[in-house]
Design a protein around this motif. Structure first.
Motif, PDB file in Angstrom:
ATOM      1  N   HIS A 145       0.699  -1.261  -0.232  1.00 55.91           N
ATOM      2  CA  HIS A 145      -0.068  -0.037   0.041  1.00 55.91           C
ATOM      3  C   HIS A 145       0.966   1.279  -0.012  1.00 55.91           C
ATOM      4  O   HIS A 145       0.478   2.404   0.257  1.00 55.91           O
ATOM      5  N   ARG A 146       2.221   1.218  -0.480  1.00 60.09           N
ATOM      6  CA  ARG A 146       2.940   2.234  -0.419  1.00 60.09           C
ATOM      7  C   ARG A 146       2.612   3.456  -1.310  1.00 60.09           C
ATOM      8  O   ARG A 146       2.637   4.681  -0.745  1.00 60.09           O
ATOM      9  N   ASP A 147       1.997   3.379  -2.208  1.00 55.13           N
ATOM     10  CA  ASP A 147       1.550   4.372  -3.084  1.00 55.13           C
ATOM     11  C   ASP A 147       0.296   5.079  -2.695  1.00 55.13           C
ATOM     12  O   ASP A 147       0.100   6.234  -2.368  1.00 55.13           O
ATOM     13  N   ASP A 148      -0.586   4.275  -1.942  1.00 55.22           N
ATOM     14  CA  ASP A 148      -1.663   4.741  -1.233  1.00 55.22           C
ATOM     15  C   ASP A 148      -1.416   5.871   0.037  1.00 55.22           C
ATOM     16  O   ASP A 148      -1.783   6.768   0.187  1.00 55.22           O
ATOM     17  N   ILE A 149      -0.295   5.154   0.558  1.00 53.32           N
ATOM     18  CA  ILE A 149       0.165   5.752   1.928  1.00 53.32           C
ATOM     19  C   ILE A 149       1.027   7.050   1.232  1.00 53.32           C
ATOM     20  O   ILE A 149       0.765   8.130   2.089  1.00 53.32           O
ATOM     21  N   GLU A 150       1.652   7.043   0.269  1.00 52.13           N
ATOM     22  CA  GLU A 150       2.399   8.295  -0.222  1.00 52.13           C
ATOM     23  C   GLU A 150       1.577   9.318  -0.507  1.00 52.13           C
ATOM     24  O   GLU A 150       1.603  10.542  -0.324  1.00 52.13           O
ATOM     25  N   GLU A 151       0.183   8.976  -1.071  1.00 48.56           N
ATOM     26  CA  GLU A 151      -0.757   9.802  -1.481  1.00 48.56           C
ATOM     27  C   GLU A 151      -1.367  10.504  -0.333  1.00 48.56           C
ATOM     28  O   GLU A 151      -1.610  11.723  -0.280  1.00 48.56           O
ATOM     29  N   ALA A 152      -1.726   9.751   0.667  1.00 46.43           N
ATOM     30  CA  ALA A 152      -2.384  10.107   2.212  1.00 46.43           C
ATOM     31  C   ALA A 152      -1.376  11.134   2.709  1.00 46.43           C
ATOM     32  O   ALA A 152      -1.740  12.227   3.268  1.00 46.43           O
ATOM     33  N   LYS A 153       0.009  10.816   2.723  1.00 49.47           N
ATOM     34  CA  LYS A 153       1.032  11.802   3.093  1.00 49.47           C
ATOM     35  C   LYS A 153       1.216  13.175   2.571  1.00 49.47           C
ATOM     36  O   LYS A 153       1.205  14.200   3.099  1.00 49.47           O
ATOM     37  N   ARG A 154       0.974  13.056   1.194  1.00 52.98           N
ATOM     38  CA  ARG A 154       0.798  14.288   0.364  1.00 52.98           C
ATOM     39  C   ARG A 154      -0.627  15.057   0.776  1.00 52.98           C
ATOM     40  O   ARG A 154      -0.355  16.256   0.922  1.00 52.98           O
ATOM     41  N   ALA A 155      -1.438  14.524   0.865  1.00 48.86           N
ATOM     42  CA  ALA A 155      -2.725  15.345   1.421  1.00 48.86           C
ATOM     43  C   ALA A 155      -2.561  15.579   2.926  1.00 48.86           C
ATOM     44  O   ALA A 155      -3.222  16.841   3.184  1.00 48.86           O
ATOM     45  N   VAL A 156      -1.912  15.065   3.634  1.00 49.45           N
ATOM     46  CA  VAL A 156      -1.935  15.427   5.071  1.00 49.45           C
ATOM     47  C   VAL A 156      -0.785  16.698   5.278  1.00 49.45           C
ATOM     48  O   VAL A 156      -0.939  17.620   6.060  1.00 49.45           O
ATOM     49  N   ARG A 157       0.213  16.661   4.005  1.00 53.82           N
ATOM     50  CA  ARG A 157       1.144  17.930   4.098  1.00 53.82           C
ATOM     51  C   ARG A 157       0.572  19.125   3.451  1.00 53.82           C
ATOM     52  O   ARG A 157       0.689  20.097   4.179  1.00 53.82           O
ATOM     53  N   ARG A 158      -0.478  18.829   2.745  1.00 57.15           N
ATOM     54  CA  ARG A 158      -1.263  19.963   2.208  1.00 57.15           C
ATOM     55  C   ARG A 158      -2.045  20.667   3.227  1.00 57.15           C
ATOM     56  O   ARG A 158      -2.060  21.772   3.424  1.00 57.15           O
ATOM     57  N   ALA A 159      -2.907  19.488   4.004  1.00 59.72           N
ATOM     58  CA  ALA A 159      -3.730  20.097   4.861  1.00 59.72           C
ATOM     59  C   ALA A 159      -2.969  20.898   6.178  1.00 59.72           C
ATOM     60  O   ALA A 159      -3.244  21.751   6.722  1.00 59.72           O
ATOM     61  N   LEU A 160      -1.850  20.445   6.174  1.00 55.01           N
ATOM     62  CA  LEU A 160      -0.869  20.954   7.454  1.00 55.01           C
ATOM     63  C   LEU A 160      -0.298  22.402   6.914  1.00 55.01           C
ATOM     64  O   LEU A 160      -0.231  23.324   7.685  1.00 55.01           O
ATOM     65  N   ASP A 161      -0.086  22.621   5.618  1.00 57.33           N
ATOM     66  CA  ASP A 161       0.642  23.807   5.264  1.00 57.33           C
ATOM     67  C   ASP A 161      -0.666  24.621   5.123  1.00 57.33           C
ATOM     68  O   ASP A 161      -0.593  25.917   5.605  1.00 57.33           O
ATOM     69  N   GLU A 162      -1.826  24.238   4.830  1.00 54.12           N
ATOM     70  CA  GLU A 162      -3.269  25.073   4.908  1.00 54.12           C
ATOM     71  C   GLU A 162      -3.483  25.590   6.388  1.00 54.12           C
ATOM     72  O   GLU A 162      -3.731  26.703   6.499  1.00 54.12           O
ATOM     73  N   VAL A 163      -3.124  24.574   7.326  1.00 58.58           N
ATOM     74  CA  VAL A 163      -3.289  24.958   8.655  1.00 58.58           C
ATOM     75  C   VAL A 163      -2.455  26.056   9.168  1.00 58.58           C
ATOM     76  O   VAL A 163      -2.665  27.214   9.726  1.00 58.58           O
ATOM     77  N   ARG A 164      -1.218  25.794   8.826  1.00 56.35           N
ATOM     78  CA  ARG A 164      -0.102  27.024   9.139  1.00 56.35           C
ATOM     79  C   ARG A 164      -0.338  28.195   8.293  1.00 56.35           C
ATOM     80  O   ARG A 164      -0.094  29.374   9.005  1.00 56.35           O
ATOM     81  N   ARG A 165      -0.791  28.438   7.034  1.00 62.60           N
ATOM     82  CA  ARG A 165      -1.019  29.552   6.514  1.00 62.60           C
ATOM     83  C   ARG A 165      -2.195  30.075   7.248  1.00 62.60           C
ATOM     84  O   ARG A 165      -2.092  31.366   7.504  1.00 62.60           O
ATOM     85  N   ILE A 166      -3.149  29.567   7.479  1.00 61.27           N
ATOM     86  CA  ILE A 166      -4.388  30.244   8.394  1.00 61.27           C
ATOM     87  C   ILE A 166      -3.836  30.798   9.571  1.00 61.27           C
ATOM     88  O   ILE A 166      -4.229  31.765   9.993  1.00 61.27           O
ATOM     89  N   SER A 167      -3.157  29.885  10.235  1.00 66.53           N
ATOM     90  CA  SER A 167      -2.643  30.464  11.542  1.00 66.53           C
ATOM     91  C   SER A 167      -1.768  31.788  11.295  1.00 66.53           C
ATOM     92  O   SER A 167      -1.882  32.528  12.182  1.00 66.53           O
ATOM     93  N   ARG A 168      -1.076  31.690  10.240  1.00 68.59           N
ATOM     94  CA  ARG A 168      -0.270  32.819  10.174  1.00 68.59           C
ATOM     95  C   ARG A 168      -1.106  33.957   9.774  1.00 68.59           C
ATOM     96  O   ARG A 168      -0.868  35.338  10.310  1.00 68.59           O
ATOM     97  N   GLU A 169      -2.285  33.835   9.031  1.00 72.73           N
ATOM     98  CA  GLU A 169      -3.159  35.051   8.501  1.00 72.73           C
ATOM     99  C   GLU A 169      -3.959  35.584  10.074  1.00 72.73           C
ATOM    100  O   GLU A 169      -4.169  36.647  10.019  1.00 72.73           O
ATOM    101  N   LEU A 170      -4.154  34.426  10.818  1.00 71.29           N
ATOM    102  CA  LEU A 170      -4.928  35.093  11.920  1.00 71.29           C
ATOM    103  C   LEU A 170      -3.937  35.816  13.309  1.00 71.29           C
ATOM    104  O   LEU A 170      -4.502  36.665  13.875  1.00 71.29           O
ATOM    105  N   ARG A 171      -2.842  35.233  12.963  1.00 76.67           N
ATOM    106  CA  ARG A 171      -1.735  35.960  13.867  1.00 76.67           C
ATOM    107  C   ARG A 171      -0.552  36.078  13.361  1.00 76.67           C
ATOM    108  O   ARG A 171       0.347  35.465  13.179  1.00 76.67           O
ATOM    109  N   PRO A 172      -0.479  37.460  12.874  1.00 79.28           N
ATOM    110  CA  PRO A 172       0.879  38.015  12.377  1.00 79.28           C
ATOM    111  C   PRO A 172       2.142  37.912  12.966  1.00 79.28           C
ATOM    112  O   PRO A 172       2.655  38.935  13.718  1.00 79.28           O
ATOM    113  N   GLU A 173       2.760  36.866  13.072  1.00 81.49           N
ATOM    114  CA  GLU A 173       3.973  36.688  14.158  1.00 81.49           C
ATOM    115  C   GLU A 173       4.974  37.496  13.677  1.00 81.49           C
ATOM    116  O   GLU A 173       5.767  38.243  14.263  1.00 81.49           O
ATOM    117  N   MET A 174       5.261  37.601  12.270  1.00 77.27           N
ATOM    118  CA  MET A 174       6.191  38.439  11.726  1.00 77.27           C
ATOM    119  C   MET A 174       5.991  39.841  12.097  1.00 77.27           C
ATOM    120  O   MET A 174       7.039  40.353  12.305  1.00 77.27           O
TER     121      MET A 174
END
Length: 323
Positions: A155-184
């Motif tokens: 199931h390596r291919d399916d797992i890699e696809e799931a990992k890519r989806a999780v990474r995209r979700a994680l990036d989106e969460v970080r983006r929303i977090s930065r917009e809500l709180r401008p740490e910079m």
């Protein structure tokens, strides 16, 4: 003279003039009335009515101006006052109206500051929850998928696809977090925060040109946050509504102020409709709460220019400086 006695004097004076004319003039009214007599009465009535209208209009004209201003007043555009040019009841009403606007604008500013402070605190809490809770949860899922990849090679291919989806979700969460709180903004200042904001916005496919002055005067933290939020809202409006291909962002020094300008080459906007739905009113209110001036206008070549000017923090004189 009170307005009641002024109106009474106007009407009493006209009636007195009519009485004097009837007493001293050779005009007689007989029955049946003759055409010339009817004409004289009608002309006298018309003259009396016209004189009454002219004199009364002058007496109540300030009240009409007051009603017009009350219909058009907008607390997001302060300083809309009527000139007090008389000390009778009308003048006192106009003065009371000006004082009422002073109180309303002051209270709106205080309540608006409280509301924005509560909003920023809520944004901060949501950003922390996203970063600490959701972010850690997604990171845990990603680690779990990494450990599962070795135990289930089929199931390596399916797992890699799931990992890519999780990474995209994680990036989106970080983006929303930065917009809500401008740490910079908190850590490195306004210029760095706007640089990061414009860089992130440029990934949407719209070309971004930025020119930031390197010798800006100091701003209060609330003012820097207002500039950042207005720039953020302006770029969001460009991405959603303008159909633009290019945006220019400038931040420069003004006379005892800092000026932010955002200009796009899109299709423009319906200002009345936008303000009605609150898109621009929230930006105007945020600018007003820090003593800034916001102008949003169509540019001749198409598109919209957002111009914000906010006051700089006065530089304190060193102790012992000559006065």
């Amino acid at each position: 003279m009170p307005i009641f006695w002024r109106v009474f004097a106007v009407n009493a004076g006209l009636l007195a003039v009519i009485a004097v004319l009837l007493l001293v003039s050779p005009v007689e009214i007989s029955y049946p009335i003759k055409p010339i007599q009817a004409l004289i009465v009608l002309v006298g009535l018309a003259i009396t009515l016209v004189a009454n209208i002219l004199l009364l209009r002058r007496a109540v004209a300030p009240l009409e101006r007051l009603v017009e201003r009350m219909d058009r007043v907008d607390l997001l555009r302060p300083g809309q006052r009527l000139r007090v040019s008389r000390d009778d009841e009308v003048g006192r009403v106009v003065l009371a109206f000006n004082q009422m606007l002073d109180r309303l604008e002051s209270e709106r500013q205080r309540s608006g500051r409280r509301v924005l402070a509560a909003q920023e605190a809520e944004r901060l809490g949501i950003a922390r929850d996203l970063h600490d809770e959701v972010g850690q949860l997604l990171t845990g899922v990603l680690l779990h998928l990494d450990s599962s990849a070795g135990s289930a090679p089929e199931h390596r291919d399916d797992i890699e696809e799931a990992k890519r989806a999780v990474r995209r979700a994680l990036d989106e969460v970080r983006r929303i977090s930065r917009e809500l709180r401008p740490e910079m903004l908190e850590d490195l200042g306004l210029v760095s925060a706007l640089t990061e904001l414009s860089t992130s916005f440029g990934r949407s496919g719209i070309r971004v040109d930025r020119r930031f002055d390197t010798s800006l005067p100091k701003l209060e933290p609330d003012t820097e946050l207002a500039v950042y939020r207005i720039a953020q809202e302006s770029l969001t409006n460009v991405a959603r509504h303008s159909n633009a291909s290019r945006v220019t962002i400038t931040l420069e020094r003004g006379p005892d102020s800092v000026v932010l300008r955002i200009v796009d080459d899109g299709r423009g906007f319906d200002s009345a409709r936008s303000e009605e739905h609150g898109g621009l009113r929230s930006m105007r209110e945020r600018a007003l709460l820090v003593g800034g001036a916001l102008a949003i206008e169509q540019v001749p070549t198409g598109g919209v220019e957002v111009r914000l000017e906010v006051p700089a923090t006065p530089v304190a004189e060193p102790l012992g400086a000559p006065s």
